[in-house]
Design a protein around this motif. Structure first.
Motif, PDB file in Angstrom:
ATOM      1  N   ILE A  19       0.822   4.945  -2.694  1.00  0.00           N
ATOM      2  CA  ILE A  19       0.996   5.272  -1.597  1.00  0.00           C
ATOM      3  C   ILE A  19       0.313   6.229  -0.846  1.00  0.00           C
ATOM      4  O   ILE A  19       0.218   7.324  -1.770  1.00  0.00           O
ATOM      5  N   GLU A  20      -0.699   6.276  -0.515  1.00  0.00           N
ATOM      6  CA  GLU A  20      -1.542   7.314   0.811  1.00  0.00           C
ATOM      7  C   GLU A  20      -1.093   8.348   0.631  1.00  0.00           C
ATOM      8  O   GLU A  20       0.405   8.820   1.561  1.00  0.00           O
ATOM      9  N   GLY A  21      -1.864   9.700   0.598  1.00  0.00           N
ATOM     10  CA  GLY A  21      -1.133  10.890   0.265  1.00  0.00           C
ATOM     11  C   GLY A  21       0.328  11.319  -0.836  1.00  0.00           C
ATOM     12  O   GLY A  21      -0.059  13.090  -0.776  1.00  0.00           O
ATOM     13  N   TRP A  22       0.496  10.481  -1.632  1.00  0.00           N
ATOM     14  CA  TRP A  22       1.116  10.942  -2.833  1.00  0.00           C
ATOM     15  C   TRP A  22      -0.061  11.545  -3.619  1.00  0.00           C
ATOM     16  O   TRP A  22      -0.765  11.344  -4.445  1.00  0.00           O
ATOM     17  N   ARG A  23       0.594  12.504  -4.650  1.00  0.00           N
ATOM     18  CA  ARG A  23      -0.472  13.081  -6.150  1.00  0.00           C
ATOM     19  C   ARG A  23      -0.431  11.819  -6.793  1.00  0.00           C
ATOM     20  O   ARG A  23       1.172  11.266  -7.182  1.00  0.00           O
ATOM     21  N   VAL A  24      -0.299  11.862  -7.331  1.00  0.00           N
ATOM     22  CA  VAL A  24      -0.814  10.293  -8.578  1.00  0.00           C
ATOM     23  C   VAL A  24       0.416  10.760  -9.956  1.00  0.00           C
ATOM     24  O   VAL A  24       1.086   9.796  -9.826  1.00  0.00           O
ATOM     25  N   MET A  25       0.122  12.130 -10.108  1.00  0.00           N
ATOM     26  CA  MET A  25       1.816  12.616 -11.108  1.00  0.00           C
ATOM     27  C   MET A  25       2.609  11.890 -10.351  1.00  0.00           C
ATOM     28  O   MET A  25       3.788  11.507 -11.336  1.00  0.00           O
ATOM     29  N   GLU A  26       2.937  11.829  -8.794  1.00  0.00           N
ATOM     30  CA  GLU A  26       4.732  11.577  -8.265  1.00  0.00           C
ATOM     31  C   GLU A  26       4.464  10.148  -8.289  1.00  0.00           C
ATOM     32  O   GLU A  26       5.957   9.347  -8.295  1.00  0.00           O
ATOM     33  N   ILE A  27       3.674   9.392  -8.329  1.00  0.00           N
ATOM     34  CA  ILE A  27       3.125   7.890  -7.823  1.00  0.00           C
ATOM     35  C   ILE A  27       3.402   7.362  -9.663  1.00  0.00           C
ATOM     36  O   ILE A  27       4.712   6.634  -9.787  1.00  0.00           O
ATOM     37  N   ILE A  28       2.760   8.003 -11.324  1.00  0.00           N
ATOM     38  CA  ILE A  28       3.423   7.214 -11.732  1.00  0.00           C
ATOM     39  C   ILE A  28       5.101   7.728 -12.340  1.00  0.00           C
ATOM     40  O   ILE A  28       5.714   6.843 -12.815  1.00  0.00           O
ATOM     41  N   CYS A  84      -1.922  15.782 -10.921  1.00  0.00           N
ATOM     42  CA  CYS A  84      -1.211  16.761  -9.773  1.00  0.00           C
ATOM     43  C   CYS A  84      -2.099  16.823  -8.865  1.00  0.00           C
ATOM     44  O   CYS A  84      -1.664  17.441  -7.320  1.00  0.00           O
ATOM     45  N   GLN A  85      -3.212  17.333  -9.351  1.00  0.00           N
ATOM     46  CA  GLN A  85      -4.316  17.500  -8.143  1.00  0.00           C
ATOM     47  C   GLN A  85      -4.833  16.594  -7.678  1.00  0.00           C
ATOM     48  O   GLN A  85      -6.232  16.946  -7.161  1.00  0.00           O
ATOM     49  N   ILE A  86      -4.230  15.444  -8.080  1.00  0.00           N
ATOM     50  CA  ILE A  86      -5.099  14.038  -7.329  1.00  0.00           C
ATOM     51  C   ILE A  86      -4.541  13.621  -6.757  1.00  0.00           C
ATOM     52  O   ILE A  86      -3.179  13.326  -6.744  1.00  0.00           O
ATOM     53  N   ILE A  87      -4.603  13.639  -5.233  1.00  0.00           N
ATOM     54  CA  ILE A  87      -4.170  13.126  -4.038  1.00  0.00           C
ATOM     55  C   ILE A  87      -5.260  11.185  -3.657  1.00  0.00           C
ATOM     56  O   ILE A  87      -6.038  11.466  -3.571  1.00  0.00           O
ATOM     57  N   TRP A  88      -4.086  10.655  -3.999  1.00  0.00           N
ATOM     58  CA  TRP A  88      -4.610   8.854  -4.157  1.00  0.00           C
ATOM     59  C   TRP A  88      -4.996   8.739  -2.598  1.00  0.00           C
ATOM     60  O   TRP A  88      -4.459   9.203  -1.278  1.00  0.00           O
ATOM     61  N   THR A  89      -5.790   8.531  -2.543  1.00  0.00           N
ATOM     62  CA  THR A  89      -6.207   7.753  -1.409  1.00  0.00           C
ATOM     63  C   THR A  89      -6.536   6.516  -1.209  1.00  0.00           C
ATOM     64  O   THR A  89      -6.803   6.130  -1.872  1.00  0.00           O
ATOM     65  N   PRO A  90      -7.211   5.256   0.155  1.00  0.00           N
ATOM     66  CA  PRO A  90      -7.734   3.968  -0.197  1.00  0.00           C
ATOM     67  C   PRO A  90      -8.893   4.139  -1.043  1.00  0.00           C
ATOM     68  O   PRO A  90      -8.900   3.030  -1.581  1.00  0.00           O
ATOM     69  N   ASP A  91      -9.684   5.424  -0.838  1.00  0.00           N
ATOM     70  CA  ASP A  91     -11.021   4.973  -1.819  1.00  0.00           C
ATOM     71  C   ASP A  91     -10.567   5.320  -3.535  1.00  0.00           C
ATOM     72  O   ASP A  91     -11.399   4.848  -4.528  1.00  0.00           O
ATOM     73  N   LEU A  92      -9.292   4.965  -3.855  1.00  0.00           N
ATOM     74  CA  LEU A  92      -9.007   5.773  -5.100  1.00  0.00           C
ATOM     75  C   LEU A  92      -8.234   4.031  -5.771  1.00  0.00           C
ATOM     76  O   LEU A  92      -7.485   4.243  -6.347  1.00  0.00           O
ATOM     77  N   ASP A  93      -8.308   2.701  -4.322  1.00  0.00           N
ATOM     78  CA  ASP A  93      -7.706   2.044  -5.095  1.00  0.00           C
ATOM     79  C   ASP A  93      -8.007   1.463  -6.232  1.00  0.00           C
ATOM     80  O   ASP A  93      -9.182   1.374  -6.323  1.00  0.00           O
ATOM     81  N   GLY A  94      -7.511   1.044  -6.952  1.00  0.00           N
ATOM     82  CA  GLY A  94      -7.870   0.183  -8.300  1.00  0.00           C
ATOM     83  C   GLY A  94      -7.668   1.893 -10.016  1.00  0.00           C
ATOM     84  O   GLY A  94      -7.966   1.128 -11.029  1.00  0.00           O
ATOM     85  N   LEU A  95      -7.408   2.840  -8.985  1.00  0.00           N
ATOM     86  CA  LEU A  95      -7.945   4.344  -9.956  1.00  0.00           C
ATOM     87  C   LEU A  95      -7.010   3.669 -11.225  1.00  0.00           C
ATOM     88  O   LEU A  95      -6.497   3.035 -11.733  1.00  0.00           O
ATOM     89  N   GLU A  96      -7.898   4.342 -13.016  1.00  0.00           N
ATOM     90  CA  GLU A  96      -7.528   3.445 -14.252  1.00  0.00           C
ATOM     91  C   GLU A  96      -7.260   5.191 -14.550  1.00  0.00           C
ATOM     92  O   GLU A  96      -8.097   5.922 -15.150  1.00  0.00           O
TER      93      GLU A  96
END
Length: 104
Positions: A19-28, A84-96
């Motif tokens: 979800i846009e604006g969420w920290r990658v840590m939160e998503i995981i 926690c320092q990576i904020i997900w944006t659509p530019d990061l769609d598919g981040l591995e």
């Protein structure tokens, strides 16, 4: 929405909706993968340490001095980041990325 691809500590790959604006840590964490994030995203503990796939490193904002200081407390690689320092944006769609070993 988009996705991130996370390889867990056992080598299993997971595709997680992001979800846009969420920290990658939160998503995981919210998808139930074993990531601690004890400080809640305040860049104070390094328990959300991940290894970012090298193809994605240039697409991320550089690590701040504060993040670098926290990474100095764990065993790192050139592709280490705190999720926690990576904020997900659509530019990061598919981040591995891969979860770092627990405690490091």
């Amino acid at each position: 929405m988009g996705v991130i691809h996370v390889t867990d500590r056992e080598g299993q790959r997971h595709t997680l909706e992001a979800i846009e604006g969420w920290r990658v840590m939160e998503i995981i964490r919210d998808w139930g993968l074993p990531i601690e994030g004890l400080c809640g995203g305040a860049c104070e503990c390094a328990t959300c340490h991940v290894f970012v796939n090298e193809d994605w490193l240039e697409k991320l904002y550089p690590a701040s001095d504060e993040e670098e200081d926290q990474l100095d407390t764990v065993i790192t690689q050139a592709n280490s980041r705190l999720s926690c320092q990576i904020i997900w944006t659509p530019d990061l769609d598919g981040l591995e990325l891969t979860l770092a070993p627990a405690g490091g």
